[in-house]
Each structure stands twice: as C-alpha cells, then as structure tokens.
Design a protein around this motif. Structure first.
Motif, PDB file in Angstrom:
ATOM      1  N   VAL A 137       1.784   6.543 -25.055  1.00  0.00           N
ATOM      2  CA  VAL A 137       1.294   7.007 -24.649  1.00  0.00           C
ATOM      3  C   VAL A 137       1.334   5.239 -23.366  1.00  0.00           C
ATOM      4  N   HIS A 138       1.051   4.427 -23.365  1.00  0.00           N
ATOM      5  CA  HIS A 138       1.332   2.854 -22.501  1.00  0.00           C
ATOM      6  C   HIS A 138       2.648   3.343 -21.445  1.00  0.00           C
ATOM      7  N   ALA A 139       3.640   3.406 -21.783  1.00  0.00           N
ATOM      8  CA  ALA A 139       5.269   2.992 -21.440  1.00  0.00           C
ATOM      9  C   ALA A 139       5.551   4.581 -20.454  1.00  0.00           C
ATOM     10  N   ARG A 140       4.340   5.837 -20.592  1.00  0.00           N
ATOM     11  CA  ARG A 140       4.604   7.037 -20.106  1.00  0.00           C
ATOM     12  C   ARG A 140       3.206   6.739 -19.677  1.00  0.00           C
ATOM     13  N   SER A 141       2.557   6.499 -19.273  1.00  0.00           N
ATOM     14  CA  SER A 141       1.736   5.452 -18.048  1.00  0.00           C
ATOM     15  C   SER A 141       1.837   4.878 -16.916  1.00  0.00           C
ATOM     16  N   LEU A 142       2.543   3.882 -17.661  1.00  0.00           N
ATOM     17  CA  LEU A 142       3.375   3.086 -16.705  1.00  0.00           C
ATOM     18  C   LEU A 142       4.615   3.864 -15.872  1.00  0.00           C
ATOM     19  N   LEU A 143       4.758   4.329 -16.480  1.00  0.00           N
ATOM     20  CA  LEU A 143       6.393   5.516 -15.498  1.00  0.00           C
ATOM     21  C   LEU A 143       5.646   6.115 -14.079  1.00  0.00           C
ATOM     22  N   VAL A 144       4.310   6.826 -15.217  1.00  0.00           N
ATOM     23  CA  VAL A 144       3.536   7.392 -13.797  1.00  0.00           C
ATOM     24  C   VAL A 144       3.509   6.641 -12.766  1.00  0.00           C
ATOM     25  N   GLY A 145       2.821   5.311 -13.166  1.00  0.00           N
ATOM     26  CA  GLY A 145       2.387   4.522 -11.745  1.00  0.00           C
ATOM     27  C   GLY A 145       3.331   4.124 -10.502  1.00  0.00           C
ATOM     28  N   GLU A 146       4.529   4.275 -11.747  1.00  0.00           N
ATOM     29  CA  GLU A 146       5.885   3.514 -10.791  1.00  0.00           C
ATOM     30  C   GLU A 146       6.248   4.417  -9.732  1.00  0.00           C
ATOM     31  N   GLU A 147       6.022   5.832 -10.644  1.00  0.00           N
ATOM     32  CA  GLU A 147       6.309   7.120 -10.045  1.00  0.00           C
ATOM     33  C   GLU A 147       5.095   7.050  -8.573  1.00  0.00           C
ATOM     34  N   MET A 148       3.590   7.322  -9.001  1.00  0.00           N
ATOM     35  CA  MET A 148       2.516   6.915  -8.181  1.00  0.00           C
ATOM     36  C   MET A 148       2.907   5.934  -6.856  1.00  0.00           C
ATOM     37  N   ILE A 149       3.606   4.611  -6.943  1.00  0.00           N
ATOM     38  CA  ILE A 149       3.823   3.797  -6.084  1.00  0.00           C
ATOM     39  C   ILE A 149       4.859   4.180  -5.131  1.00  0.00           C
ATOM     40  N   CYS A 150       5.615   5.398  -5.674  1.00  0.00           N
ATOM     41  CA  CYS A 150       6.692   5.343  -4.552  1.00  0.00           C
ATOM     42  C   CYS A 150       6.679   6.893  -3.746  1.00  0.00           C
ATOM     43  N   LEU A 151       5.387   7.837  -4.394  1.00  0.00           N
ATOM     44  CA  LEU A 151       5.257   9.044  -3.797  1.00  0.00           C
ATOM     45  C   LEU A 151       4.446   8.082  -2.609  1.00  0.00           C
ATOM     46  N   MET A 152       3.624   7.310  -2.612  1.00  0.00           N
ATOM     47  CA  MET A 152       2.382   6.868  -1.697  1.00  0.00           C
ATOM     48  C   MET A 152       3.773   6.503  -1.220  1.00  0.00           C
ATOM     49  N   LYS A 153       4.464   5.068  -1.267  1.00  0.00           N
ATOM     50  CA  LYS A 153       4.519   4.059  -0.158  1.00  0.00           C
ATOM     51  C   LYS A 153       5.612   5.543   0.817  1.00  0.00           C
ATOM     52  N   GLY A 154       5.681   6.386  -0.135  1.00  0.00           N
ATOM     53  CA  GLY A 154       7.070   6.890   0.912  1.00  0.00           C
ATOM     54  C   GLY A 154       5.897   8.116   1.854  1.00  0.00           C
ATOM     55  N   GLY A 155       4.497   8.796   1.811  1.00  0.00           N
ATOM     56  CA  GLY A 155       3.418   9.326   2.762  1.00  0.00           C
ATOM     57  C   GLY A 155       2.744  10.377   2.048  1.00  0.00           C
ATOM     58  N   PHE A 156       2.870  10.778   0.433  1.00  0.00           N
ATOM     59  CA  PHE A 156       3.177  11.225   0.627  1.00  0.00           C
ATOM     60  C   PHE A 156       1.848  11.206  -1.069  1.00  0.00           C
ATOM     61  N   PRO A 157       0.573  11.521  -0.396  1.00  0.00           N
ATOM     62  CA  PRO A 157      -0.176  11.031  -1.253  1.00  0.00           C
ATOM     63  C   PRO A 157      -0.719  12.414  -2.016  1.00  0.00           C
ATOM     64  N   ASP A 158      -0.582  13.968  -1.410  1.00  0.00           N
ATOM     65  CA  ASP A 158      -1.490  14.210  -2.560  1.00  0.00           C
ATOM     66  C   ASP A 158      -0.221  14.366  -3.527  1.00  0.00           C
ATOM     67  N   ALA A 159       0.887  13.962  -3.564  1.00  0.00           N
ATOM     68  CA  ALA A 159       2.289  13.961  -4.977  1.00  0.00           C
ATOM     69  C   ALA A 159       1.367  13.420  -5.967  1.00  0.00           C
ATOM     70  N   ALA A 160       1.097  12.102  -4.972  1.00  0.00           N
ATOM     71  CA  ALA A 160       1.046  11.204  -5.791  1.00  0.00           C
ATOM     72  C   ALA A 160      -0.590  11.176  -6.616  1.00  0.00           C
ATOM     73  N   ILE A 161      -1.205  11.964  -6.458  1.00  0.00           N
ATOM     74  CA  ILE A 161      -2.634  12.253  -7.452  1.00  0.00           C
ATOM     75  C   ILE A 161      -2.216  13.140  -7.860  1.00  0.00           C
ATOM     76  N   SER A 162      -1.416  13.816  -8.017  1.00  0.00           N
ATOM     77  CA  SER A 162      -0.915  15.024  -8.788  1.00  0.00           C
ATOM     78  C   SER A 162      -0.202  14.274 -10.031  1.00  0.00           C
ATOM     79  N   ARG A 163       0.028  13.360  -9.601  1.00  0.00           N
ATOM     80  CA  ARG A 163       0.411  12.468 -10.847  1.00  0.00           C
ATOM     81  C   ARG A 163      -0.175  11.806 -11.443  1.00  0.00           C
ATOM     82  N   TRP A 164      -1.251  11.446 -10.482  1.00  0.00           N
ATOM     83  CA  TRP A 164      -2.217  10.392 -11.263  1.00  0.00           C
ATOM     84  C   TRP A 164      -2.894  11.685 -12.729  1.00  0.00           C
ATOM     85  N   ARG A 165      -3.336  12.989 -12.060  1.00  0.00           N
ATOM     86  CA  ARG A 165      -3.456  14.412 -12.975  1.00  0.00           C
ATOM     87  C   ARG A 165      -2.946  13.574 -13.710  1.00  0.00           C
ATOM     88  N   THR A 166      -1.526  13.552 -14.327  1.00  0.00           N
ATOM     89  CA  THR A 166      -0.820  13.406 -15.902  1.00  0.00           C
ATOM     90  C   THR A 166      -1.485  12.130 -15.863  1.00  0.00           C
TER      91      THR A 166
END
Length: 355
Positions: A125-154
């Motif tokens: 669970v912790h490893a997958r959380s880190l992966l999702v967090g990394e995805e959120m970083i990429c999405l926010m830097k790329g300018g996609f806050p809605d996609a980032a918060i949808s990853r926070w859902r996971t």
C-alpha cells in the motif's frame, strides 16, 4: 459562440465544394450512371486520403515542436507560480520514499521469518501511494489540477485501506493480499488461464484463498466483508470504519473528473480563476491548492501508518515532523494563490485571471 451563417463554407467542406463544382463542369462525369459516379468518387477519396496523410506526416514535426515549446513555456511559468508548494510536496514525497525504503529493507527479513502479512500488505500500500503521489506531481507541474485530484482519490482509498490494515490482524492482511489474486482472474475464461503458466499460478493462489475465506473474497471489497459485517461492502463502508468520513466531500468531488457525467466548465479546478466562459482542453495554472494539500497529507498519513507498524521513539519523532511538514501545505498554497493572482491581475490591468 456565434451562430454560423448557413451559406458559409465550413472548413471541412472545402474539398467537397471544390470537387462538386469541378464535377458539375465535367460532362463525362455527368453522363455516367450513379453507380459509376460513386466508384469514381471513392477513387478520388482514396487518393485524397493518401495525399493528406503524407502532408500531415510531413508537417507534424514542426507542429509538434511548436506545441512542445508552448507547453515547456507554460510549465516554466507554472513552476514559477507554485515553486514553493511544489518543492514542499516533493520534499514530503522524498521523505516518505526514503523512510519507507529503509524501513522495508531493514524489517523485511524479520517479516518474512515471522510471516507478517500486515507488514507485506502495508508495504504494498505504501509503495503504491508513492507511485500515485509521483503521478500527482507530474500532473500538477503539467497544469492538470483536476487530473491530479482524481489521482488523490486513489491515494485517499489507499489511506483508508492503510488505516484498516494497521488496525487489523494478520487474518485481515492475508485476506487483502489474497483478494488481489481472485480479482486478477475476473473476466478470464478457463481456457485462457489453462494456457498461461503465470495465470495458472495466480489461479492456484486464488483457489487457496477462496477455500480458506469463502466466496465472499470474490466481491469488490471482499477482503473486508468480515471486518465490515456485510456480504458486499462498498468503499463508503470502509471509509466509515476507518473514521475517514471527513474526506467524503473531497472524494466525491474528485470522482467527478473520473466519470463521464457532465461537468459545467466553471466546476473545474483549472477554471477556478477564469472570468471567461470557455471549454478547457489543455493545461491551467489555477486550482492547485486542493490537490497539493490533500496529496501531501495523504502521503504523510500512509507513511506514518506504515512505519508505526514497528513503533519506536525515533519513529514517533519522524512522524510528527512529517505531519507538520504536510500540514504547512494548505496555508502555503493559499498564500501563493492569492499573492500570485493579485500580481497577475495588477500586471494585466484586471483583464484576466490564471495563466
């Protein structure tokens, strides 16, 4: 959007218009039967497809270069606006990754010897959380806050699971691990499984899990049936059991971006600072506070739950520091949002918002 003149030629009608006008002047074409005319038109169409495909392929490199240059420029401006918050989020992520990696490496031999299923499940669970967090970083830097918060859902779902696993026993953790094998076989027929060595191994484990825990393991959240006391629990049941109901509003909000139900343009985080009515189809530097705050707190919490499976004085200190760092995010994000927006409005003479 204004109403189009019915006499105006739509750009995608230009070829047809030219072709029709040309053929009307062609006496040979006019003399053909409708069937022959149709065959000739198909031949012309195939030639046009080939010609246009080549033209688009030839022009694609320059077009993509312009697009990527524009995106790079946006990301530079986006980073300039949110740098402090992005830096804090990444700092939290790195701390979570480093302590999690060291924790796993140090305690894994002991957990294997003791057959500690809680440790195994929490590590996953912790490893997958880190992966999702990394995805959120990429999405926010790329300018996609809605996609980032949808990853926070996971990430929130993983947090709920981490709470339940950390409070549960070895039996619950084993159910959680076995559930993955049962779910992996859904939709596959017996023949496909029989022909694949890896699938046969998964089936063997799944059958073992079902024989031990019963058919309820085949449900979506079947691993939690005994814990929740329902034959078919849903995620909200898990959320309540974990006492994480305070996040339900944000969870439902994040869910809207995943599904295909209609969302008004002004409900998007990326449009939260826009004065104009438009359909957002690209990046935006608005709306980062929510995913930044929720993401940082969830990452910190999952990590805290993970390393607290082996509590110590040092672990307690690290958890306190980590939660304090994550707790700074909302205040920092709100400040950055307000000050940068005010500066942008002043620079533009109050003509617009966002990037």
């Amino acid at each position: 959007m204004g109403k189009r003149d019915t006499n105006e030629t739509w750009p995608m009608d230009e070829l047809e218009t030219v072709l029709v006008e040309t053929l009307r002047k062609d006496q040979v074409f006019e003399a053909l039967s409708p069937k022959r005319q149709h065959k000739m038109l198909l031949k012309v169409m195939k030639g046009s497809v080939k010609e246009f495909s080549k033209d688009l392929t030839d022009r694609a490199p320059k077009m993509l270069a312009r697009r990527r240059k524009a995106q790079a420029g946006f990301e530079k401006r986006n980073l300039r606006r949110w740098r402090e918050a992005f830096d804090l989020f990444e700092t939290v992520w790195v701390c979570c990754e480093e302590i999690g990696r060291n924790f796993n490496q140090y305690f894994r031999p002991q957990s294997v010897q003791e057959q500690d299923f809680v440790f195994e499940a929490m590590t996953a669970v912790h490893a997958r959380s880190l992966l999702v967090g990394e995805e959120m970083i990429c999405l926010m830097k790329g300018g996609f806050p809605d996609a980032a918060i949808s990853r926070w859902r996971t990430l929130h779902e993983l947090t709920v699971v981490a709470v339940l696993l950390s409070q549960g026993d070895q039996d619950l953790a084993l159910r959680y691990l076995a559930h993955a094998d049962v779910q992996a076989l859904k939709g596959l027929d017996a023949e496909a499984i029989a022909q694949d060595e890896d699938l046969r191994a998964i089936k063997a484990r799944a059958d073992l899990g079902l024989s031990r825990f019963g058919p309820e393991l085949g449900k979506t959240y079947g691993w939690a049936c005994a814990l929740i006391g329902k034959k078919q629990p849903n995620f909200e049941d898990l959320e309540k059991k974990a006492d994480k109901g305070e996040a339900r509003y944000f969870y439902k909000f994040a869910s809207q971006h995943i599904h295909s139900n209609h969302r008004a343009h002004d409900e998007l985080l990326g449009m939260s600072e826009s004065w104009d009515t438009m359909l957002l189809v690209g990046p935006s530097n608005s709306g980062m506070v929510g995913p930044l705050t929720l993401g940082a707190m969830s990452l910190a919490e999952v990590t805290a739950l993970y390393i607290n499976t082996r509590p110590s004085f040092d672990v307690g200190i690290f958890v306190a520091v980590l939660m304090k760092m994550a707790g700074r995010m909302n205040k920092l994000g709100v400040r950055l949002e307000k000050t940068t927006l005010k500066a942008a409005r002043k620079k533009r003479g109050n003509d617009g918002k966002g990037d």
